[in-house]
Design a protein around this motif. Sequence first.
Motif, PDB file in Angstrom:
ATOM      1  N   MET A 146       0.991  -1.292   0.116  1.00 24.79           N
ATOM      2  CA  MET A 146      -0.136   0.004   0.033  1.00 24.79           C
ATOM      3  C   MET A 146       0.866   1.000  -0.060  1.00 24.79           C
ATOM      4  O   MET A 146       0.625   2.289  -0.875  1.00 24.79           O
ATOM      5  N   GLY A 147       1.940   1.053   0.747  1.00 23.47           N
ATOM      6  CA  GLY A 147       2.729   2.328   0.755  1.00 23.47           C
ATOM      7  C   GLY A 147       3.664   2.585  -0.633  1.00 23.47           C
ATOM      8  O   GLY A 147       3.512   3.801  -1.011  1.00 23.47           O
ATOM      9  N   ALA A 148       3.956   1.627  -1.228  1.00 23.77           N
ATOM     10  CA  ALA A 148       4.658   1.658  -2.563  1.00 23.77           C
ATOM     11  C   ALA A 148       3.757   2.283  -3.656  1.00 23.77           C
ATOM     12  O   ALA A 148       3.825   3.313  -4.380  1.00 23.77           O
ATOM     13  N   VAL A 149       2.483   1.848  -3.519  1.00 22.43           N
ATOM     14  CA  VAL A 149       1.160   2.440  -4.497  1.00 22.43           C
ATOM     15  C   VAL A 149       1.158   3.821  -4.125  1.00 22.43           C
ATOM     16  O   VAL A 149       1.220   4.720  -5.146  1.00 22.43           O
ATOM     17  N   GLY A 153       2.451   7.463  -6.472  1.00 21.20           N
ATOM     18  CA  GLY A 153       1.419   8.395  -6.877  1.00 21.20           C
ATOM     19  C   GLY A 153       0.141   7.721  -7.658  1.00 21.20           C
ATOM     20  O   GLY A 153      -0.408   8.422  -8.511  1.00 21.20           O
ATOM     21  N   LEU A 154      -0.029   6.480  -7.264  1.00 22.76           N
ATOM     22  CA  LEU A 154      -1.061   5.913  -7.798  1.00 22.76           C
ATOM     23  C   LEU A 154      -2.392   5.715  -6.957  1.00 22.76           C
ATOM     24  O   LEU A 154      -2.209   6.046  -5.653  1.00 22.76           O
ATOM     25  N   LYS A 155      -3.594   5.431  -7.394  1.00 16.36           N
ATOM     26  CA  LYS A 155      -4.632   5.299  -6.447  1.00 16.36           C
ATOM     27  C   LYS A 155      -4.453   4.138  -6.017  1.00 16.36           C
ATOM     28  O   LYS A 155      -4.142   3.165  -6.300  1.00 16.36           O
ATOM     29  N   THR A 156      -4.736   4.171  -4.422  1.00 15.72           N
ATOM     30  CA  THR A 156      -4.556   3.039  -3.641  1.00 15.72           C
ATOM     31  C   THR A 156      -5.916   1.991  -3.783  1.00 15.72           C
ATOM     32  O   THR A 156      -6.561   1.765  -2.640  1.00 15.72           O
ATOM     33  N   GLN A 158      -7.847  -1.541  -4.837  1.00 16.17           N
ATOM     34  CA  GLN A 158      -7.513  -3.012  -4.707  1.00 16.17           C
ATOM     35  C   GLN A 158      -6.855  -3.447  -5.471  1.00 16.17           C
ATOM     36  O   GLN A 158      -5.905  -4.188  -5.480  1.00 16.17           O
ATOM     37  N   GLU A 159      -7.138  -2.913  -7.012  1.00 13.61           N
ATOM     38  CA  GLU A 159      -6.040  -3.457  -8.075  1.00 13.61           C
ATOM     39  C   GLU A 159      -4.896  -3.098  -7.879  1.00 13.61           C
ATOM     40  O   GLU A 159      -3.860  -4.080  -8.089  1.00 13.61           O
ATOM     41  N   ASN A 160      -4.568  -1.992  -7.801  1.00 13.49           N
ATOM     42  CA  ASN A 160      -3.188  -1.503  -7.541  1.00 13.49           C
ATOM     43  C   ASN A 160      -2.501  -2.191  -6.495  1.00 13.49           C
ATOM     44  O   ASN A 160      -1.322  -2.449  -6.445  1.00 13.49           O
ATOM     45  N   VAL A 161      -3.209  -2.410  -5.361  1.00 14.74           N
ATOM     46  CA  VAL A 161      -2.414  -2.711  -4.092  1.00 14.74           C
ATOM     47  C   VAL A 161      -2.195  -4.266  -4.436  1.00 14.74           C
ATOM     48  O   VAL A 161      -1.210  -4.804  -4.088  1.00 14.74           O
ATOM     49  N   GLN A 162      -3.088  -5.081  -5.157  1.00 12.42           N
ATOM     50  CA  GLN A 162      -3.079  -6.388  -5.314  1.00 12.42           C
ATOM     51  C   GLN A 162      -1.731  -6.524  -6.212  1.00 12.42           C
ATOM     52  O   GLN A 162      -0.962  -7.402  -6.082  1.00 12.42           O
ATOM     53  N   LYS A 163      -1.742  -5.711  -7.407  1.00 18.93           N
ATOM     54  CA  LYS A 163      -0.518  -5.684  -8.226  1.00 18.93           C
ATOM     55  C   LYS A 163       0.834  -5.227  -7.581  1.00 18.93           C
ATOM     56  O   LYS A 163       1.810  -6.222  -7.728  1.00 18.93           O
ATOM     57  N   ALA A 164       0.988  -4.483  -6.568  1.00 25.20           N
ATOM     58  CA  ALA A 164       2.081  -3.991  -5.961  1.00 25.20           C
ATOM     59  C   ALA A 164       2.372  -5.314  -4.868  1.00 25.20           C
ATOM     60  O   ALA A 164       3.450  -5.515  -4.659  1.00 25.20           O
ATOM     61  N   VAL A 165       1.426  -5.851  -4.203  1.00 27.47           N
ATOM     62  CA  VAL A 165       1.753  -7.086  -3.151  1.00 27.47           C
ATOM     63  C   VAL A 165       2.252  -8.151  -4.038  1.00 27.47           C
ATOM     64  O   VAL A 165       3.303  -8.908  -3.567  1.00 27.47           O
ATOM     65  N   GLU A 166       1.759  -8.433  -5.246  1.00 25.81           N
ATOM     66  CA  GLU A 166       2.395  -9.655  -6.177  1.00 25.81           C
ATOM     67  C   GLU A 166       3.763  -9.327  -6.394  1.00 25.81           C
ATOM     68  O   GLU A 166       4.478 -10.102  -6.281  1.00 25.81           O
TER      69      GLU A 166
END
Length: 507
Positions: A146-149, A153-156, A158-166
């Motif tokens: 979540m912090g990385a997203v 500068g991206l919207k937090t 669910q899709e972006n957080v899921q991508k980041a955690v993967e």
Amino acid sequence: MSQPAAIQVRPHATKGRALFAAQSFPPGSVILPFTPALLLPALSHVGSVCAHCLRPGTPRACSRCRAAAYCDAACQAAAWAAVHAKECKVLSRVAAQGRSGLPTPVRAVVQALLKPEVGDAVRPLEGNVEAWRQSARWADMEMMAMGAVAFAGLKTSQENVQKAVELLCKIQTNAFHRYDADLGQVGIFLEPTLAMANHSCIPNAMVQFIGRKAILRAETPIQAGDEIEISYTGDLNIYQVCALSPNVDLNLASLVFDPSKLRHHPAAARDFKAALANKYSEAATDIIDSRESPDSLDERRRVLEAQYRECQPLVSEGFWGVSPLPQVLAEISIYYAEEGNFVYALATACHVATACDPYRYVAPFHPVRAKGLFLIGKLLANTAADTAALSDSINAMASSKSNFNQKALQTLQEIDQVSLCQMLLFMILQQTPKGYAAEWELSVSAREMLHDIDRLPGRDKELSLINAWRQDPSNAQSRQFFEYAVLKQIDALASLGCEILATDFGP
């Protein structure tokens, strides 16, 4: 993913994918160099290593973000073109919030989110997401994602957080710790093809870092079609791994006086002593890791004495190679050198190079062992310069040790220190990965020292013997000379080092 001709990535019956040799490789040879998709300094070392090549030193911080530092303008320009142009604003915002920087895994994910080429390189890797989800670290992983997203500068969403955690799971699963022989873990290195190499407790290959590159080298003879495996100790202690290693006989060209000892250390047996080594190691490591190293020599002495006491069970059993004892001994050698006691520093370093490092790293061309040769060479350069002058400084120590100090000086005076230093430096050059002599800082430094030695007058006889050894080290005369000029002298200094530890640091 393109695959170089030297190696192949293929499916494995039990391991998913694996790395296989497409040709044969002798021990010590370079299988392939790899340039990273991700190479980042650890947050604790952002001010002590270059953010682009991870070379230790005093790098200058980026004038914009102050969160990345570079050893020179060339590295800064290369880093800007590679990824820093994408992350500089992010790191500037972090600094504006009063933070010292982003944790390395978070910064890695930010780079993967901001630069498509990095994300594309990481995406095909296995991330073991479900295993991470079941671990105690999953909540931290989600927070970092979540912090990385947010920092990217991206919207937090669910899709972006899921991508980041993967991405984070893939980075944490596949990245190598980027080690420096002096500073320890200084960052992370990730390259997708190299990440396919599986681990073994008896590996046939090793990874050596030189600048930005990871050099995959053969440790044992590798045939075409063999799986390439790198180090993982698992349930075996270092003595068991050493005894089973096919590399032992390579030590005929190393500082090991009798290579058969590497196969027959008592701790190599599957008995209570093997478990004892692990037990003592864990107990001492926990205590030592909790202590900070002070700056003053007097305080460092007290800390080292305490650390050595914690390692006494390992010392008593002769488990010199079991962590954290080798690290403590290396620090003691450095302490002696900074104190100006080069005789004790040299003897202790020789003890580490013979009783610790060959068991921890069986291949004599391992960079840690090469570093040990160079340390001994540097210390010999100090003691050889004026052994007589050392007599005054070493005997200024406690009078109760005066007899022992005289023995130490006599041992040193009986050695041709210049020739020994020269031969150790040549051994480093022999162990340098082919094609990397100008890039590996250790081989560059060894050549510089050899150049200085070449200017010394009156060494024609010694040089003729050394040159004959270099030209054909395996013939009987060269072998006899090597045993006398190197092995016998190092063994005498190592024995002295063991006595020094017992006398000066023992109970």
